[in-house]
Enzyme design. Structure first.
Site, mmCIF file in Angstrom:
data_model
loop_
_atom_site.group_PDB
_atom_site.id
_atom_site.type_symbol
_atom_site.label_atom_id
_atom_site.label_comp_id
_atom_site.label_asym_id
_atom_site.label_seq_id
_atom_site.Cartn_x
_atom_site.Cartn_y
_atom_site.Cartn_z
ATOM 1 N N GLU A 365 0.912 -1.249 0.264
ATOM 2 C CA GLU A 365 -0.249 0.011 0.006
ATOM 3 C C GLU A 365 0.498 1.166 0.528
ATOM 4 O O GLU A 365 0.521 2.121 -0.564
ATOM 5 C CB GLU A 365 -1.341 -0.526 1.167
ATOM 6 C CG GLU A 365 -2.434 0.454 0.992
ATOM 7 C CD GLU A 365 -3.192 1.119 2.529
ATOM 8 O OE1 GLU A 365 -3.016 1.685 3.412
ATOM 9 O OE2 GLU A 365 -4.322 0.236 1.782
ATOM 10 N N HIS A 396 5.756 -26.695 2.840
ATOM 11 C CA HIS A 396 4.874 -27.565 2.736
ATOM 12 C C HIS A 396 4.100 -26.874 1.538
ATOM 13 O O HIS A 396 2.999 -28.055 0.745
ATOM 14 C CB HIS A 396 4.020 -28.160 4.176
ATOM 15 C CG HIS A 396 4.945 -28.732 4.553
ATOM 16 N ND1 HIS A 396 6.046 -30.430 4.363
ATOM 17 C CD2 HIS A 396 5.384 -28.668 5.872
ATOM 18 C CE1 HIS A 396 6.708 -30.137 5.028
ATOM 19 N NE2 HIS A 396 6.667 -29.462 6.296
ATOM 20 N N LYS A 520 -13.421 2.088 -3.284
ATOM 21 C CA LYS A 520 -14.758 1.774 -2.349
ATOM 22 C C LYS A 520 -16.059 2.916 -3.206
ATOM 23 O O LYS A 520 -17.183 3.089 -2.824
ATOM 24 C CB LYS A 520 -13.855 2.721 -1.450
ATOM 25 C CG LYS A 520 -13.438 2.403 -0.936
ATOM 26 C CD LYS A 520 -12.570 3.633 0.570
ATOM 27 C CE LYS A 520 -11.240 3.207 1.088
ATOM 28 N NZ LYS A 520 -10.711 3.474 1.890
#
Ligand code: F6P
Length: 556
Positions: A365, A396, A520
């Site tokens: 960000e 893994h 947004k």
């Protein structure tokens, strides 16, 4: 300063990379067996091993020249002095002020910021004391047991990461509280808490710098109505009124006291912070209340002191010994000169489960930008794709790609040297200490295999291609003496400053985040279309199809 890619240092590094880029790390170690001593740096309880970077002393010298030409020393001075380094928002970025000791002073535009910072810490202290002594009571008179932080991004990830990392540092308290986090707008975490918790003993902390974030406010509204519906008229003879519920069950933490008040947070249960603290840099003040509730205020002050020790180091150490600068330069070298654009964060300590998620926000960000401070398109790559996971689990899962994929990845291995030596039961202590050594062995082995490839094994026989390891993958190893509030504070500050140094070199602003705004706005418009069932025809074919699918489902 001219654009960084037009400086002589940049050109010199480009030419140098042509040469060094051809060399394998195994040769570099072979030719210079003292690489560990050469490329190790220490500060504030941290050891940084940069010897497995694909570089040589010459490279580092050239990178240091690049940092000089990018005016990194002046940028550090401006940051710490409170100058307006956040250019697009015309303000300083003063998270470092939040960890200044009480006897320090930092005068910005005629005002000493330190007294205000410590006044907030004193208010947090009083709140924490009330909780941990059982004196913070819900509307029906019972002590609060469960505290749920409602926040997202910087108002969630920092406290979530640190409380998990330091959960074994709980102080003795007569009424410890359990701290929980709900961030997602879909309500999934919150719904689970509401199904389990007793409203009489549950308090919500509304953490939002802006106090406008829909994710947090939608969770808050659900929580408020859950409390009001259940507590009105419960248990006490005189009944429980709405204002008492609001007062005893909500704390607000924001840079906007007006919005907190409008929402119904009583003024003495508000913790205010300042516009000059960026959301993703905010765990050091009021947003850190959940941390203080878990590790106590003494622990929280230790966290601040550790970060401050790193700030002092950042301010005073020469560039060549400066941990944040050196970490940043390693990233620049990989990204801009070796063309390695992926970066994985791999802690070898289960307590650091959320560290990679925290850094994903901090780094991407901050530095996921493509326009310079002068408003021009950058001509080089900036923040790499950064992701991570606990190292032992990632072994893994995605280490296959690290070792044999087509994409080169820079890795940061992070581990504490000591652990479990304080476990009281001796048999369990022996087992756990052995597990810790096993973990360190895996950590060190993985960076070695990434570096050496097939040369890490003794048997020389020819092996089929699918079993070969090419090696030559750069990594950094970061060792903490042990994981404490102080070393964790220093570790976080190290990455904060690394991000700043890289932004300075790339000529971008790490303190704004305009790239999240449009999403947004469009989400609000889309929500209107879904709710009102009007305007879908203006959408593109894909979005229209998806909205219509949502309508069909809700009609069934
Ligand atoms: O949308 C991104 C963002 O603004 C982050 O920068 C911030 O940390 C997060 O949302 C939450 O914002 P707030 O604390 O204002 O609710």
């Amino acid at each position: 300063m001219s654009e960084i890619n037009r400086t002589s240092a940049w050109s010199a590094l480009k030419a140098h990379a042509e040469e060094v880029g051809k060399r394998h790390l195994r040769e570099m170690f072979h030719d210079a067996p003292d690489r560990f001593q050469t490329f190790r740096r220490e500060a504030a309880g941290l050891t940084l091993d940069l010897s497995k970077q694909r570089w040589e002393q010459d490279t580092v010298d050239r990178l240091l020249e690049l940092a000089e030409q990018a005016e990194v020393p002046e940028a550090i001075r401006r940051l710490l002095a409170g100058e307006k380094v956040n250019i697009s928002e015309d303000r300083p970025a003063l998270h470092t002020a939040l960890r200044l000791p009480e006897d320090a002073s930092l005068v910005v535009e005629g005002e000493d910021l330190v007294p205000g910072v410590h006044a907030t810490l004193a208010r947090m202290d009083a709140m924490v004391e009330r909780f941990l002594s059982g004196q913070w009571r819900g509307a029906t008179g019972k002590p609060i047991r469960d505290v749920v932080n409602l926040g997202v991004g910087g108002s969630d990830l920092g406290p979530l990461m640190v409380t998990n990392a330091l959960v074994d540092r709980r102080p003795d308290a007569s009424h410890p509280v359990e701290v929980h986090f709900a961030s997602t707008m879909d309500g999934s975490q919150l719904a689970e808490y509401l199904a389990r918790f007793n409203p009489e003993t549950t308090l919500f902390v509304l953490s939002s710098k802006s106090f406008t974030t829909i994710d947090t406010l939608s969770n808050a509204t659900t929580a408020r109505d859950w409390l009001l519906a259940r507590l009105n008229g419960v248990s006490r003879e005189e009944g429980v009124d709405r204002s008492l519920v609001m007062r005893q069950h909500f704390i607000g933490i924001s840079a906007s006291p007006d919005k907190m008040a409008e929402w119904g947070i009583s003024s003495d249960h508000q913790l205010e912070f300042w516009e000059w603290v960026g959301g993703r840099y905010s765990l050091w003040g009021g947003i850190g209340l959940p941390i203080a509730l878990v590790i106590g205020m003494d622990g929280f002050r230790e966290l601040l002191a550790g970060a401050h020790a790193m700030d002092r180091h950042f301010q005073t150490a020469p560039l060549a010994d400066n941990l944040p600068v050196m970490l940043a330069l390693a990233g620049i070298w990989n990204n801009n000169f070796l063309d390695i654009r992926a970066h994985s964060i791999l802690p070898y300590d289960g307590r650091l489960e959320y560290f990679a998620a925290y850094l994903e926000q901090l780094e991407m960000e901050s530095n996921g930008k493509s326009v310079t401070n002068k408003g021009e398109a950058v001509e080089y790559s900036t923040c790499p794709v950064l992701w991570g996971q606990l190292g032992p689990n990632a072994q893994h899962a995605f280490y296959q790609l690290l070792h044999q994929g087509t994409q080169a990845v820079e890795c940061d291995f992070i581990a504490p040297l000591s652990r479990y030596d304080d476990v009281t039961d001796s048999a369990t202590r022996a087992h756990l200490m052995s597990q810790h050594r096993l973990t360190l062995a895996n950590c060190f082995a993985q960076s070695r295999v990434l570096m050496l490839g097939d040369d890490a094994i003794d048997d020389e026989g020819p092996r089929p291609g699918h079993m070969r390891y090419r090696g030559n993958q750069p990594s950094t190893t970061l060792l903490l003496e042990r994981l404490t509030p102080a070393t964790l504070g220093a570790l976080i500050a190290l990455y904060e400053h690394k991000v700043f140094v890289q932004a300075t070199i790339w000529g971008i602003n790490p303190f704004d985040q305009w790239g999240v705004e449009l999403g947004k706005k469009i989400a609000n418009e889309t929500r209107d279309i879904i709710e009102k069932r009007e305007g879908v025809e203006a959408m593109d074919a894909s979005t229209r199809g998806l909205i219509e699918a949502a309508w069909r489902t809700s009609d069934q």
